[in-house]
Design an enzyme around this catalytic site. Structure first.
Site, short mmCIF file in Angstrom:
data_model
loop_
_atom_site.label_atom_id
_atom_site.label_comp_id
_atom_site.label_asym_id
_atom_site.label_seq_id
_atom_site.Cartn_x
_atom_site.Cartn_y
_atom_site.Cartn_z
N ARG A 1 0.98 7.83 6.20
CA ARG A 1 0.12 6.97 7.02
C ARG A 1 -1.31 7.51 7.04
NH1 ARG A 1 0.32 2.49 9.56
NH2 ARG A 1 2.55 2.36 9.21
N HIS B 1 -2.79 6.47 3.85
CA HIS B 1 -3.05 5.03 3.95
C HIS B 1 -4.36 4.75 4.68
CE1 HIS B 1 -2.38 1.11 6.16
NE2 HIS B 1 -2.14 0.73 4.93
N SER C 1 0.84 -1.21 0.00
CA SER C 1 0.00 0.00 0.00
C SER C 1 0.87 1.25 0.00
CB SER C 1 -0.90 0.02 1.24
OG SER C 1 -1.74 -1.11 1.27
#
Lengths: 218, 218
Positions: free
Chosen positions: B42, B45, B19
């Site tokens: 993050r 994500h 990812s």
């Protein structure tokens, strides 16, 4: 304190109502299906992301089916502790339902490792093994949706989901896993594309719960 | 099972790495500040929303300051149970920290009602009254940020925040409350605009925790 003067004065009890007014205004003449409108608006309220006005896909009568299931005392299973944490469990309990989540169970991690699958996939099997009507709420793991799809294709579920809320987020197999669910003959609410998340999952459940209570909000 | 053939085969342990590869690729030559890059990635994500590449504002060395605080055993206070639930408490505990959240305390609701303020505002006062170094993490309530701002302006905090993670989401005073924090001389990570949420709040904390552990992820 001049900076504080820029704030709009809204009483705590009125903040949510005012937010929904703004959402409705900004949606303008965008045509939302009246049967699902409150679900869509609550997701936008939770994310401030108007993409959900287009992304959210409802199978025929999905909202009404979810509301009826909750009223009948249906429980919810989630793929994350975070989604479980965001669901209004007080309202759910009033109808007789509860939230199940198996992600923290020590033997789930061990089994997942041994079989080379994700914990989320194992959790879906644990949920199916409860042998009771459930709303399956997936806010994180596409692998949970894929495992649900497989179990349904195999005829391996004594109680097929009352409703699948399929809103995992991410980049690997997320889009594809949601399309699998969209093609099933099972009631579903799916956020098409990459977006979603535990917050979206909880918001959809709460919208259904507030509709079940006959409250716009509590 | 032809539909399943459309899925990319990625081992469970590799999904997150894969990812992040996709996120990096799609960011292309967009220039992220290397010091904050892992925090931004993050959050993307967690949300699949690349807007955060532009929205996230870091005060000078905010990431490093947060990481150092966590390493020194600093605890975290959140404005929602959901954010608390999403933070990796195992890693936090390894450094000696814990997560505080006062939203469920019965007397917080009573006090908020009596004073005509939000529970979140009262929670910030409870946190300040702990009289210890804290990272304040706001994923939901702009009123929590406003109360923090007021307390700081009044000089009412014996321990000013080590870091403020200011990422409430929504439509009423959300944008403005975040600007208040951006103008303060207190370390902060803020998601400018309307977007944010408990998931974003938890993702930022976890990015700091993984940096503190010297791990890309655990």
């Amino acid at each position: 304190m001049g900076e504080l003067d820029k704030l709009e004065f809204v009483k705590p009890a009125d903040i949510e109502r005012r937010s929904f007014e703004i959402i409705s205004k900004e949606l303008g003449d965008k045509c939302l299906d009246a049967r699902n409108e409150l679900v869509v608006k609550r997701v936008i309220h939770t994310t401030a992301d108007f993409d959900y006005a287009d992304n959210l896909v409802f199978s025929e009568n999905a909202t009404a089916i979810g509301v009826q299931a909750l009223k009948a005392g249906c429980s919810i299973v989630t793929d994350t502790q975070m989604a479980a944490s965001g669901i209004n469990k007080r309202v759910l309990a009033r109808f007789g339902g509860q939230v199940h989540n198996f992600m923290q169970d020590a033997d789930v991690a061990a089994e997942a490792r041994e079989r080379g699958v994700t914990r989320s996939a194992v959790c879906m099997e644990r949920a199916a093994a409860l042998n009771k009507p459930l709303i399956y709420v997936i806010g994180n793991a596409p692998t949970a949706l894929v495992r649900l799809y497989e179990m349904l294709q195999e005829g391996a579920m004594s109680f097929p989901p009352q409703l699948i809320v399929g809103v995992p987020v991410g980049f690997v197999n997320v889009v594809e896993s949601k399309e699998l669910i969209c093609n099933l003959d099972v009631p579903h609410i799916v956020a098409r594309g990459r977006k979603g998340g535990s917050n979206v999952a909880a918001a959809i459940c709460n919208a259904l719960l507030y509709l079940a209570s006959g409250d716009a909000r509590e």
